[in-house]
Design a protein around this motif. Structure first.
Motif, PDB file in Angstrom:
ATOM      1  N   THR A 114      10.737   7.755  -0.511  1.00  0.00           N
ATOM      2  CA  THR A 114      11.067   7.141  -1.795  1.00  0.00           C
ATOM      3  C   THR A 114      10.265   5.871  -2.064  1.00  0.00           C
ATOM      4  O   THR A 114      10.333   5.319  -3.145  1.00  0.00           O
ATOM      5  CB  THR A 114      12.560   6.788  -1.858  1.00  0.00           C
ATOM      6  OG1 THR A 114      12.859   6.007  -0.698  1.00  0.00           O
ATOM      7  CG2 THR A 114      13.402   8.041  -1.870  1.00  0.00           C
ATOM      8  N   GLY A 115       9.537   5.404  -1.103  1.00  0.00           N
ATOM      9  CA  GLY A 115       8.783   4.164  -1.259  1.00  0.00           C
ATOM     10  C   GLY A 115       8.567   3.614   0.131  1.00  0.00           C
ATOM     11  O   GLY A 115       8.467   4.379   1.106  1.00  0.00           O
ATOM     12  N   VAL A 116       8.580   2.304   0.238  1.00  0.00           N
ATOM     13  CA  VAL A 116       8.312   1.721   1.562  1.00  0.00           C
ATOM     14  C   VAL A 116       9.551   1.792   2.479  1.00  0.00           C
ATOM     15  O   VAL A 116       9.462   1.642   3.689  1.00  0.00           O
ATOM     16  CB  VAL A 116       7.799   0.282   1.395  1.00  0.00           C
ATOM     17  CG1 VAL A 116       8.891  -0.629   0.898  1.00  0.00           C
ATOM     18  CG2 VAL A 116       7.175  -0.231   2.659  1.00  0.00           C
ATOM     19  N   CYS A 166       0.838  -1.207   0.000  1.00  0.00           N
ATOM     20  CA  CYS A 166       0.000   0.000   0.000  1.00  0.00           C
ATOM     21  C   CYS A 166       0.868   1.251   0.000  1.00  0.00           C
ATOM     22  O   CYS A 166       0.557   2.243  -0.679  1.00  0.00           O
ATOM     23  CB  CYS A 166      -0.926  -0.009   1.210  1.00  0.00           C
ATOM     24  SG  CYS A 166      -0.055  -0.147   2.768  1.00  0.00           S
ATOM     25  N   VAL A 167       1.961   1.198   0.748  1.00  0.00           N
ATOM     26  CA  VAL A 167       2.844   2.370   0.840  1.00  0.00           C
ATOM     27  C   VAL A 167       3.493   2.618  -0.522  1.00  0.00           C
ATOM     28  O   VAL A 167       3.545   3.751  -1.016  1.00  0.00           O
ATOM     29  CB  VAL A 167       3.922   2.141   1.919  1.00  0.00           C
ATOM     30  CG1 VAL A 167       4.880   3.321   1.958  1.00  0.00           C
ATOM     31  CG2 VAL A 167       3.275   1.919   3.270  1.00  0.00           C
ATOM     32  N   GLU A 168       3.957   1.535  -1.116  1.00  0.00           N
ATOM     33  CA  GLU A 168       4.592   1.661  -2.431  1.00  0.00           C
ATOM     34  C   GLU A 168       3.604   2.239  -3.453  1.00  0.00           C
ATOM     35  O   GLU A 168       3.953   3.127  -4.247  1.00  0.00           O
ATOM     36  CB  GLU A 168       5.080   0.276  -2.876  1.00  0.00           C
ATOM     37  CG  GLU A 168       6.110   0.288  -3.959  1.00  0.00           C
ATOM     38  CD  GLU A 168       7.485   0.779  -3.493  1.00  0.00           C
ATOM     39  OE1 GLU A 168       7.712   0.885  -2.269  1.00  0.00           O
ATOM     40  OE2 GLU A 168       8.305   1.076  -4.369  1.00  0.00           O
ATOM     41  N   ALA A 169       2.370   1.740  -3.412  1.00  0.00           N
ATOM     42  CA  ALA A 169       1.362   2.217  -4.368  1.00  0.00           C
ATOM     43  C   ALA A 169       1.058   3.694  -4.132  1.00  0.00           C
ATOM     44  O   ALA A 169       0.920   4.472  -5.078  1.00  0.00           O
ATOM     45  CB  ALA A 169       0.089   1.388  -4.247  1.00  0.00           C
ATOM     46  N   LYS A 176       3.547  12.313 -12.302  1.00  0.00           N
ATOM     47  CA  LYS A 176       4.129  12.493 -10.964  1.00  0.00           C
ATOM     48  C   LYS A 176       5.182  11.420 -10.693  1.00  0.00           C
ATOM     49  O   LYS A 176       6.236  11.686 -10.118  1.00  0.00           O
ATOM     50  CB  LYS A 176       3.024  12.434  -9.896  1.00  0.00           C
ATOM     51  CG  LYS A 176       2.077  13.625  -9.928  1.00  0.00           C
ATOM     52  CD  LYS A 176       1.194  13.705  -8.681  1.00  0.00           C
ATOM     53  CE  LYS A 176       0.054  12.757  -8.695  1.00  0.00           C
ATOM     54  NZ  LYS A 176      -0.830  12.892  -7.515  1.00  0.00           N
ATOM     55  N   SER A 177       4.855  10.198 -11.114  1.00  0.00           N
ATOM     56  CA  SER A 177       5.779   9.091 -10.868  1.00  0.00           C
ATOM     57  C   SER A 177       7.062   9.243 -11.690  1.00  0.00           C
ATOM     58  O   SER A 177       8.173   9.088 -11.161  1.00  0.00           O
ATOM     59  CB  SER A 177       5.067   7.779 -11.202  1.00  0.00           C
ATOM     60  OG  SER A 177       5.928   6.715 -11.036  1.00  0.00           O
ATOM     61  N   SER A 178       6.926   9.569 -12.977  1.00  0.00           N
ATOM     62  CA  SER A 178       8.125   9.742 -13.807  1.00  0.00           C
ATOM     63  C   SER A 178       8.961  10.914 -13.294  1.00  0.00           C
ATOM     64  O   SER A 178      10.192  10.877 -13.334  1.00  0.00           O
ATOM     65  CB  SER A 178       7.745   9.998 -15.263  1.00  0.00           C
ATOM     66  OG  SER A 178       7.131   8.863 -15.805  1.00  0.00           O
ATOM     67  N   HIS A 179       8.293  11.937 -12.820  1.00  0.00           N
ATOM     68  CA  HIS A 179       8.992  13.113 -12.294  1.00  0.00           C
ATOM     69  C   HIS A 179       9.712  12.758 -10.991  1.00  0.00           C
ATOM     70  O   HIS A 179      10.874  13.115 -10.778  1.00  0.00           O
ATOM     71  CB  HIS A 179       7.968  14.227 -12.061  1.00  0.00           C
ATOM     72  CG  HIS A 179       8.561  15.507 -11.587  1.00  0.00           C
ATOM     73  ND1 HIS A 179       8.368  15.989 -10.319  1.00  0.00           N
ATOM     74  CD2 HIS A 179       9.349  16.412 -12.209  1.00  0.00           C
ATOM     75  CE1 HIS A 179       9.006  17.138 -10.183  1.00  0.00           C
ATOM     76  NE2 HIS A 179       9.610  17.413 -11.314  1.00  0.00           N
ATOM     77  N   LYS A 180       9.053  11.991 -10.166  1.00  0.00           N
ATOM     78  CA  LYS A 180       9.631  11.655  -8.857  1.00  0.00           C
ATOM     79  C   LYS A 180      10.749  10.611  -8.969  1.00  0.00           C
ATOM     80  O   LYS A 180      11.789  10.742  -8.329  1.00  0.00           O
ATOM     81  CB  LYS A 180       8.526  11.107  -7.944  1.00  0.00           C
ATOM     82  CG  LYS A 180       9.015  10.648  -6.574  1.00  0.00           C
ATOM     83  CD  LYS A 180       7.847  10.225  -5.688  1.00  0.00           C
ATOM     84  CE  LYS A 180       8.374   9.770  -4.318  1.00  0.00           C
ATOM     85  NZ  LYS A 180       7.286   9.385  -3.399  1.00  0.00           N
TER      86      LYS A 180
END
Ligand code: SF4
Ligand code: SF4
Ligand code: SF4
Ligand code: FES
Length: 982
Positions: free
Chosen positions: A956-958, A152-155, A439-443
């Motif tokens: 940055t993710g989980v 869930c955190v990753e998503a 947002k994802s590609s930018h991040k």
């Protein structure tokens, strides 16, 4: 490229770099994995996928196939590691599958228990010292069931990129946190549902599932707890194997009561598709997984915004006006009246005294039938759809320059671009799932983002560069940047020479567009504009995204053209990761125009002027077709006022409040001799009707929609039409047949067959080719080949070359002056679609965002002495509305913003009848008002539980490394290895 490797002693061919979990799954094998999800990549929190490689343990989800690799998935060491890792999972999760709403055959925790043949837990279950959080209206979190996999955190962090979720790995009792420890309801959570969709168990669940999916799950909590205790009590004796068999029998019983039907979202033009799980007419949940546009993604509307379908106030019978009221009527009476009145008006005043407006919420087949009704049965080209309100200028810009009026590539191209330039689009709220990709590609991938807008919305906030020009001046800076690139040898000369016509004339047209003049007109500093030009020149692949902030202006078509010109000057067409992306608003606004609901075009943009085209349709339809271009929506309103248009048949368009200058439009409707409105609800527009026909929404019919990336997708009927209502295609056919036609369509697939036969753009489209989640992006050749990326071989003009289109500056029509001193902008919100006729019928959306408001800058609030909640009256040259203020730093100075989500405080009572010069699209975004501050002060129009008040926690993710650093963490496998050896 493929490699050879060995898995469990068998030589296998793998794709180089493929994860070993993916490889084994692809080959039909199985390997335990809990945290891994193919659309999230390796999260590496669960350790259940441990394998042995060269004597070392490794996580198969993060292990990439390589030449000569030797993997053992079932060695003693690997098995011990898998079992120990999963034991840790079960210490965080109570297995009560038989009484769990998630016992549907796809629960990862259940299935892994079965796969590993777990009989007993070594580490006992221990609850966490936290309460269930059920504060959000749509889903709840149960910490005691949470296995801390972090999916869930990753998503949330990296797919949705709302950055709300995290796990407090350093805590003695880690759990999932919203905004670092808030309740869900008070957090920045936008209820997109990504987290719930990917949760491998029942820790995160849709509330619509709870107590509804299982045969025993609606039992009282005390009874449930008792049953869970019984299960726990017998486990030491029977082991889990027996218990799982009982739950699997219960799951098998559910197969007969739960239907899973693929459908396509009815809201925006992104084109998200998903399975809808239903039990009778109850929607259990929306499961996005295989959608070509969205994968696991949705926004809150697609995931949770469906209550309107079963709303008690659905129209369920035709209505006929009697004086100031309506009376229910039978279908036959209503259809006969419609036919009689349309026939008599046609006889008295001619076919062109009748107009037709199709709906961008309806299917392609329905749009096709509506224009066929207008042209072939009545005999007029007076047919249009609501792309007139938003998209027509973008289409015009592309027709002028590259040839096709659609996005030049796919969402994946936007993801791949090195630079994304967004102009006049609040993408995160209007096209939320496309925004997630940017947002994802930018991040994560270093994509550059430049945003040009009047408001500092989320995308502007995230951008590397945010441009805030004077309202309505985008054309000027776009042309100035193009000129700068040409003048400084930063244009793509080779591309221009090979692929583009009209450079000389275009250059001459740029004469007056100097950087200095652009700075004066737009208010943007010269060095900022030069930086934009240099960033564009430096980018290998650029995509430009735009929407109504560009199109709804007097020069909407010209500004769209300027964007396409700029893409040509920089060679940003014909390659992956490049191109023009006018983001389509409604779910099927692209398809409505594609399929001929336009006054100048038959389906597939075939001109009504072209005798060959007409001859083809005339032969198929066995009629003589009208030759003169018809009236568009805007012209129809004028024609009603002039007495030229006497009857209107309108489907699913809330035109009395979404058309610009709504008071003028309403006054026109009052003058109609006869007005038919077909809708799902008794809309504001229905008040003006003579006959109201009850239609069925998308979930109650088959058909196809075409999304912004020209993607045609099938939707399957989820429910029978609500009693008394009918699918629009049936109603249009009924009307046609009452008018003497002899249409015999039994199913929309037959309509699509007819479309394909008559329309080269869709020659290869068929329902068979669109089965399930298959889709096609037009143009579709007869052999069924679509084109995800346009112009890979040539542009869509006879000589294959694109055309630079010279432009001149006219400027906006309505500018603030002494009397009307404020600029009013308007647009959509994430959580409500347009005026909210559908979304206000979802209680959770109503609770989160109950009303509209006008955004006022802190500066203006101070000048006028108002605060959030102060009632104000906005007055324009065309009308006035009363609305509460919301003080927000998203707007600046004397610029206001008003969302459209209201049928009371209707922003279009303020907008004008000025239009784009080329397409008649209203200049909604060019409105000046004055503001009277009223004495009443109410609550803030935006409740504290709205996500806009949250405080995201980007990471940055989980961040699994933090888990690995815990003192009590060690790689699993050693403890049980010792046990097995004894
Ligand atoms: S925004 Fe909310 S619903 Fe969406 S993934 Fe994040 S926590 Fe879940
Ligand atoms: S709530 Fe999140 S961390 Fe917990 S099990 Fe579900 S996806 Fe995994
Ligand atoms: S509204 Fe748009 S982004 Fe949201 S789920 Fe529907 S199609 Fe997707
Ligand atoms: S699936 Fe590989 S660590 Fe979880």
């Amino acid at each position: 490229m493929t490699v050879r490797m060995t898995i469990d002693g068998v030589s296998r061919e793998a794709r180089e770099g493929e994860s070993v979990v993916d490889l084994i799954t692809r080959l039909g094998g199985s390997i335990p994995h809990v945290c891994y999800h193919p659309q999230l990549g390796p999260v590496q929190t669960c350790d259940t996928c441990m394998v042995e490689v060269d004597g070392q343990l490794a996580r198969a989800c993060a292990l990439h196939a390589a030449e000569g690799m030797v993997v053992q998935t079932a060695s003693q060491r690997a098995s011990a590691a898998q079992v120990e890792a999963f034991d840790r999972i079960l210490s965080n999760h109570l297995l009560y599958c038989t009484v769990c709403d998630n016992n549907n055959g796809n629960c990862t925790v259940h299935n892994t228990t079965r796969l590993l043949a777990i009989e007993h837990q070594r580490i006992p279950f221990a609850g966490k010292p936290y309460a269930v959080d059920d504060t959000n209206p749509f889903y709840r979190y149960d910490p005691d069931q949470c296995v801390l996999c972090g999916r869930c955190v990753e998503a949330c962090q990296n797919v949705e990129v709302n950055e709300t979720l995290s796990i407090n790995w350093e805590d003695p009792h880690p759990r999932v946190l919203w905004d670092g420890g808030s309740t869900i309801q008070e957090s920045s959570c936008v209820s997109c549902g990504h987290c719930v969709t990917v949760c491998p168990c029942n820790a995160l669940m849709e509330k619509s599932m709870l107590g509804h999916a299982g045969f025993f799950t609606s039992l009282k909590k005390s009874t449930l707890t008792g049953m869970i205790d019984i299960v726990k009590g017998i486990e030491p004796e029977t082991g889990y194997g027996t218990i799982l068999k009982v739950s699997e029998a219960e799951h098998a019983m559910r197969e007969h009561r739960i239907r899973r039907t693929k459908t396509v979202c009815t809201y925006c033009g992104v084109g998200c598709s998903f399975d809808m799980w239903t039990k009778d007419r109850h929607i259990l949940k929306v499961v996005p997984e295989h959608g070509p546009a969205n994968g696991i993604s949705t926004c809150v509307k697609g995931k949770f915004g469906w209550d309107f379908v079963n709303s008690a106030d659905r129209l369920t019978t035709p209505l006929i006006r009697e004086g100031a009221t309506f009376r229910p009527a039978s279908w036959d009476e209503a259809l006969s009246l419609v036919a009689r009145r349309l026939s008599s008006i046609k006889a008295a005043s001619g076919a062109d005294a009748i107009g037709f407006i199709s709906s961008s919420k309806c299917t392609n087949e329905e749009s096709y039938l509506m224009q066929k009704l207008a042209r072939a049965v009545i005999g007029t080209n007076n047919v249009d759809n609501c792309s007139r309100y938003c998209q027509a200028p973008a289409t015009m810009g592309l027709f002028r320059t590259v040839g096709y009026g659609g996005d030049s590539g796919s969402i994946t191209d936007i993801e791949q671009a090195d630079l994304v330039l967004i102009i006049g689009s609040n993408t995160a709220e209007s096209h939320p799932v496309i925004a997630t990709r940017v947002k994802s590609s930018h991040k994560l991938d270093g994509q550059k983002l430049i945003v040009c807008d009047l408001r500092e919305h989320e995308m502007a906030h995230r951008a590397d560069l945010f441009l805030h020009p004077n309202p309505g001046t985008d054309l000027f800076w776009l042309n100035a940047v193009a000129r700068y690139l040409l003048d400084h040898d930063l244009a793509d000369r080779a591309f221009l020479d090979r692929w583009v016509n009209g450079l000389d004339e275009y250059r001459r047209s740029l004469e007056s567009f100097t950087m200095e003049e652009a700075a004066r007109v737009t208010g943007l500093p010269v060095d900022t504009l030069e930086r934009v030009a240099r960033d564009i020149a430096a980018a290998k692949r650029m995509c430009v995204l735009w929407a109504m902030g560009v199109t709804q202006h007097r020069q909407g078509s010209d500004t769209s053209t300027a964007i396409s010109n700029l893409l040509l000057v920089t060679g940003n067409y014909m390659r992956p990761g490049t191109g023009a992306y006018p983001l389509r608003g409604h779910n099927n606004v692209q398809g409505a125009s594609d399929h001929g609901s336009m006054p100048n075009n038959l389906p597939g943009y075939q001109s009504v002027d072209d005798p060959d085209v007409r001859a083809r349709f005339e032969a198929a339809w066995r009629v003589k077709l009208p030759t003169a271009k018809g009236l568009d929506n805007h012209q129809m309103v004028d024609a009603i006022h002039d007495g030229r248009l006497k009857a209107l048949y309108l489907i699913g368009e809330e035109m009395s409040i979404v058309d610009s200058n709504a008071n003028y439009v309403s006054a026109a409707f009052e003058k109609l001799d006869f007005f038919v409105v077909q809708d799902v609800f008794f809309s504001s527009t229905c008040q003006f009707a003579d006959v109201v026909l009850p239609a069925a929404p998308s979930l109650e019919k088959d058909g196809t929609f075409t999304s912004t990336e020209r993607r045609i997708q099938r939707l399957y009927q989820v429910f029978e039409p609500r009693e008394g209502s009918r699918p629009d295609w049936r109603i249009v056919q009924d009307v046609a047949n009452h008018l003497g036609a002899d249409w015999r369509y039994q199913h929309p697939s037959q309509v699509m067959d007819e479309i394909a036969a008559l329309t080269p753009l869709f020659a290869g489209v068929s329902y068979a080719r669109l089965e399930g989640y298959q889709s096609l992006q037009w143009p579709v050749a007869a052999d069924g080949t679509g084109q995800p990326l346009l112009y890979t071989k040539q542009f869509a003009f006879p000589d294959g070359k694109a055309r630079l289109f010279p432009l001149s500056w006219v400027g906006p029509t309505d500018r603030p002056d002494a009397e009307f001193d404020l600029h009013l902008n308007n647009g959509r919100l994430l959580e409500h679609f347009h005026e909210g006729n559908l979304t206000y019928r979802t209680a959770g959306l109503q609770q989160k965002t109950p009303d509209t408001w006008v955004e006022v800058s802190p500066q203006l609030a101070e000048e006028r002495g108002l605060q959030s909640g102060t009632w104000v009256r906005l007055i324009s040259r065309y009308g006035q509305v009363r609305v509460r203020a919301l003080v927000s730093d998203r707007v600046q100075g004397h610029e206001l913003y008003m969302p459209m989500n209201s049928t009371e405080s209707v922003v279009n009572r303020l907008t004008s009848s000025h239009t784009d010069l080329a397409t008649d699209t209203p200049a909604y975004k060019e409105t000046s008002v004055r503001m009277d501050v009223l004495p009443e002060i109410g609550e803030s129009p935006l409740p504290r539980i709205n996500f806009r008040f949250g405080h995201p926690t980007p990471q940055t993710g989980v961040e699994v490394e933090r888990k690995w650093k815990r003192a009590d963490y060690r790689i699993p496998g050693t403890q049980f290895l010792r046990i097995l050896k004894q």
